[in-house]
Design a protein around this motif. Structure first.
Motif, PDB file in Angstrom:
ATOM      1  N   TRP A  54      -8.610   1.434  -3.077  1.00  0.00           N
ATOM      2  CA  TRP A  54      -9.038   0.142  -3.633  1.00  0.00           C
ATOM      3  C   TRP A  54      -7.839  -0.719  -4.001  1.00  0.00           C
ATOM      4  O   TRP A  54      -7.775  -1.899  -3.637  1.00  0.00           O
ATOM      5  CB  TRP A  54      -9.913   0.405  -4.852  1.00  0.00           C
ATOM      6  CG  TRP A  54     -10.508  -0.791  -5.508  1.00  0.00           C
ATOM      7  CD1 TRP A  54     -11.707  -1.375  -5.228  1.00  0.00           C
ATOM      8  CD2 TRP A  54      -9.946  -1.549  -6.595  1.00  0.00           C
ATOM      9  NE1 TRP A  54     -11.932  -2.452  -6.064  1.00  0.00           N
ATOM     10  CE2 TRP A  54     -10.860  -2.581  -6.909  1.00  0.00           C
ATOM     11  CE3 TRP A  54      -8.765  -1.460  -7.321  1.00  0.00           C
ATOM     12  CZ2 TRP A  54     -10.626  -3.503  -7.924  1.00  0.00           C
ATOM     13  CZ3 TRP A  54      -8.526  -2.387  -8.333  1.00  0.00           C
ATOM     14  CH2 TRP A  54      -9.455  -3.395  -8.618  1.00  0.00           C
ATOM     15  N   ALA A  55      -6.888  -0.139  -4.721  1.00  0.00           N
ATOM     16  CA  ALA A  55      -5.727  -0.905  -5.183  1.00  0.00           C
ATOM     17  C   ALA A  55      -4.879  -1.390  -4.015  1.00  0.00           C
ATOM     18  O   ALA A  55      -4.420  -2.543  -3.991  1.00  0.00           O
ATOM     19  CB  ALA A  55      -4.897  -0.057  -6.138  1.00  0.00           C
ATOM     20  N   VAL A 104      -1.810  -4.433  -9.730  1.00  0.00           N
ATOM     21  CA  VAL A 104      -1.750  -4.958  -8.366  1.00  0.00           C
ATOM     22  C   VAL A 104      -1.338  -6.429  -8.386  1.00  0.00           C
ATOM     23  O   VAL A 104      -0.480  -6.867  -7.600  1.00  0.00           O
ATOM     24  CB  VAL A 104      -3.107  -4.784  -7.661  1.00  0.00           C
ATOM     25  CG1 VAL A 104      -3.111  -5.516  -6.316  1.00  0.00           C
ATOM     26  CG2 VAL A 104      -3.413  -3.307  -7.455  1.00  0.00           C
ATOM     27  N   ARG A 105      -1.946  -7.192  -9.289  1.00  0.00           N
ATOM     28  CA  ARG A 105      -1.607  -8.617  -9.377  1.00  0.00           C
ATOM     29  C   ARG A 105      -0.144  -8.814  -9.738  1.00  0.00           C
ATOM     30  O   ARG A 105       0.524  -9.716  -9.216  1.00  0.00           O
ATOM     31  CB  ARG A 105      -2.502  -9.315 -10.399  1.00  0.00           C
ATOM     32  CG  ARG A 105      -3.971  -9.397 -10.019  1.00  0.00           C
ATOM     33  CD  ARG A 105      -4.757 -10.131 -11.093  1.00  0.00           C
ATOM     34  NE  ARG A 105      -4.406 -11.534 -11.086  1.00  0.00           N
ATOM     35  CZ  ARG A 105      -5.058 -12.468 -10.380  1.00  0.00           C
ATOM     36  NH1 ARG A 105      -6.099 -12.132  -9.638  1.00  0.00           N
ATOM     37  NH2 ARG A 105      -4.682 -13.720 -10.415  1.00  0.00           N
ATOM     38  N   LEU A 129       0.785   2.770  -9.945  1.00  0.00           N
ATOM     39  CA  LEU A 129      -0.576   3.205  -9.648  1.00  0.00           C
ATOM     40  C   LEU A 129      -0.758   4.675 -10.007  1.00  0.00           C
ATOM     41  O   LEU A 129      -1.759   5.047 -10.651  1.00  0.00           O
ATOM     42  CB  LEU A 129      -0.865   2.987  -8.165  1.00  0.00           C
ATOM     43  CG  LEU A 129      -2.223   3.457  -7.641  1.00  0.00           C
ATOM     44  CD1 LEU A 129      -3.359   2.748  -8.368  1.00  0.00           C
ATOM     45  CD2 LEU A 129      -2.307   3.213  -6.130  1.00  0.00           C
ATOM     46  N   GLU A 130       0.196   5.506  -9.626  1.00  0.00           N
ATOM     47  CA  GLU A 130       0.079   6.940  -9.924  1.00  0.00           C
ATOM     48  C   GLU A 130       0.109   7.203 -11.422  1.00  0.00           C
ATOM     49  O   GLU A 130      -0.604   8.086 -11.924  1.00  0.00           O
ATOM     50  CB  GLU A 130       1.199   7.716  -9.222  1.00  0.00           C
ATOM     51  CG  GLU A 130       1.086   7.737  -7.703  1.00  0.00           C
ATOM     52  CD  GLU A 130      -0.242   8.325  -7.247  1.00  0.00           C
ATOM     53  OE1 GLU A 130      -0.639   9.381  -7.754  1.00  0.00           O
ATOM     54  OE2 GLU A 130      -0.886   7.696  -6.378  1.00  0.00           O
ATOM     55  N   ARG A 131       0.897   6.462 -12.176  1.00  0.00           N
ATOM     56  CA  ARG A 131       0.957   6.685 -13.625  1.00  0.00           C
ATOM     57  C   ARG A 131      -0.352   6.247 -14.297  1.00  0.00           C
ATOM     58  O   ARG A 131      -0.833   6.888 -15.225  1.00  0.00           O
ATOM     59  CB  ARG A 131       2.136   5.921 -14.223  1.00  0.00           C
ATOM     60  CG  ARG A 131       3.500   6.270 -13.668  1.00  0.00           C
ATOM     61  CD  ARG A 131       3.921   7.721 -13.916  1.00  0.00           C
ATOM     62  NE  ARG A 131       3.248   8.705 -13.089  1.00  0.00           N
ATOM     63  CZ  ARG A 131       3.524   8.940 -11.789  1.00  0.00           C
ATOM     64  NH1 ARG A 131       4.459   8.230 -11.163  1.00  0.00           N
ATOM     65  NH2 ARG A 131       2.885   9.868 -11.124  1.00  0.00           N
ATOM     66  N   LEU A 158       4.484  -0.371  -6.531  1.00  0.00           N
ATOM     67  CA  LEU A 158       3.030  -0.247  -6.514  1.00  0.00           C
ATOM     68  C   LEU A 158       2.618   1.201  -6.711  1.00  0.00           C
ATOM     69  O   LEU A 158       1.811   1.515  -7.590  1.00  0.00           O
ATOM     70  CB  LEU A 158       2.450  -0.761  -5.194  1.00  0.00           C
ATOM     71  CG  LEU A 158       0.933  -0.522  -5.065  1.00  0.00           C
ATOM     72  CD1 LEU A 158       0.160  -1.417  -6.012  1.00  0.00           C
ATOM     73  CD2 LEU A 158       0.462  -0.694  -3.635  1.00  0.00           C
ATOM     74  N   ASP A 159       3.168   2.103  -5.912  1.00  0.00           N
ATOM     75  CA  ASP A 159       2.748   3.493  -5.961  1.00  0.00           C
ATOM     76  C   ASP A 159       3.125   4.150  -7.283  1.00  0.00           C
ATOM     77  O   ASP A 159       2.343   4.925  -7.844  1.00  0.00           O
ATOM     78  CB  ASP A 159       3.360   4.274  -4.802  1.00  0.00           C
ATOM     79  CG  ASP A 159       2.712   3.927  -3.470  1.00  0.00           C
ATOM     80  OD1 ASP A 159       1.604   3.366  -3.487  1.00  0.00           O
ATOM     81  OD2 ASP A 159       3.323   4.192  -2.428  1.00  0.00           O
TER      82      ASP A 159
END
Length: 246
Positions: free
Chosen positions: A108-109, A168-169, A229-231, A225-226
């Motif tokens: 999704w992200a 993401v933004r 996102l992972e955190r 991003l990754d």
């Protein structure tokens, strides 16, 4: 009814109601889809500030008054453009079928970031109180559905989606501010921006100098991003695990 209420009602009718017909006069062959596509093309070329009823009408080879018979103003036009430009949320089902909540939110992200990269003006057009169309609501539905059954309250699930979309933004905004460079992360951009300062004054900031030196050695890969996102997903995982254990 205030002007804002009237605009909201008009946007709801355009986004959620039956196909619009011209308010008056003979039919000119315009469709809401075609109007939205013309607006998207203009925004892609000139940014959201460059979008106007006159400009869209010109792309469609009609008069501005003819356009007003379908769309009452720029606010409604932008709402239609957002709905047209947002990727179809059904692609998320195809990419994440059978995956767990964490993998689904990762898909999704990344898909959301791809949408912002394709149409950077969406960052401006999707803020504040406004009417959202079926496609944009579908994106929220998909993220919330991924968290269904995880033990979170409704408020926590919505806050989780807001947190993810905010990350993401932030990445998309930084890419846009630096010229839309994809593949060069904020760490590499910071190295470039502070290069001369670190060469001259690096001894005053040893921790920063060491971190930036490591980034340079690794080639400044795009990890922002990754990593974020992972955190975020790690934190959600701990919360979900605690709820399930309880």
């Amino acid at each position: 009814m205030t002007d804002a209420d009237e605009q909201g009602s008009a946007a709801v009718r355009l986004l959620w109601g039956p196909p619009a017909r011209p308010a008056r006069g003979p039919k000119r062959g315009l469709t809401l889809e075609g109007i939205a596509e013309a607006g998207v093309a203009l925004a892609d070329a000139e940014g959201l500030a460059g979008v106007s009823m006159q400009g869209v009408a010109g792309r469609l080879s009609v008069t501005k008054m003819a356009l007003y018979r379908y769309v009452p103003g720029k606010a409604e036009l932008v709402a239609l453009m957002v709905e047209s430009a947002m990727p179809d949320p059904s692609v998320l089902d195809e990419r994440s079928a059978g995956e767990d909540w964490r993998e689904r939110l990762g898909v999704w992200a990344r898909a959301l970031l791809a949408g912002f990269r394709a149409h950077p003006w969406l960052l401006e057009a999707t803020v504040g109180a406004r009417v959202m169309g079926p496609g944009e609501v579908g994106w929220m539905e998909h993220a919330l559905d991924a968290l269904d059954g995880c033990g979170l309250t409704g408020s926590e699930a919505i806050d989780s989606v807001v947190l993810l979309s905010g990350h993401v933004r932030g990445i998309a905004e930084q890419e846009r501010a630096t010229g839309g460079t994809v593949g060069e992360g904020p760490d590499a951009q910071l190295t470039s921006a502070l290069g001369e300062v670190m060469r001259v004054h690096g001894e005053r900031y040893p921790a920063l100098r060491a971190a930036l030196g490591s980034v340079a050695e690794q080639g400044g890969q795009d990890q922002a991003l990754d990593f974020g996102l992972e955190r975020i997903l790690d934190g959600l995982g701990l919360l979900i695990a605690g709820r399930r254990a309880g």
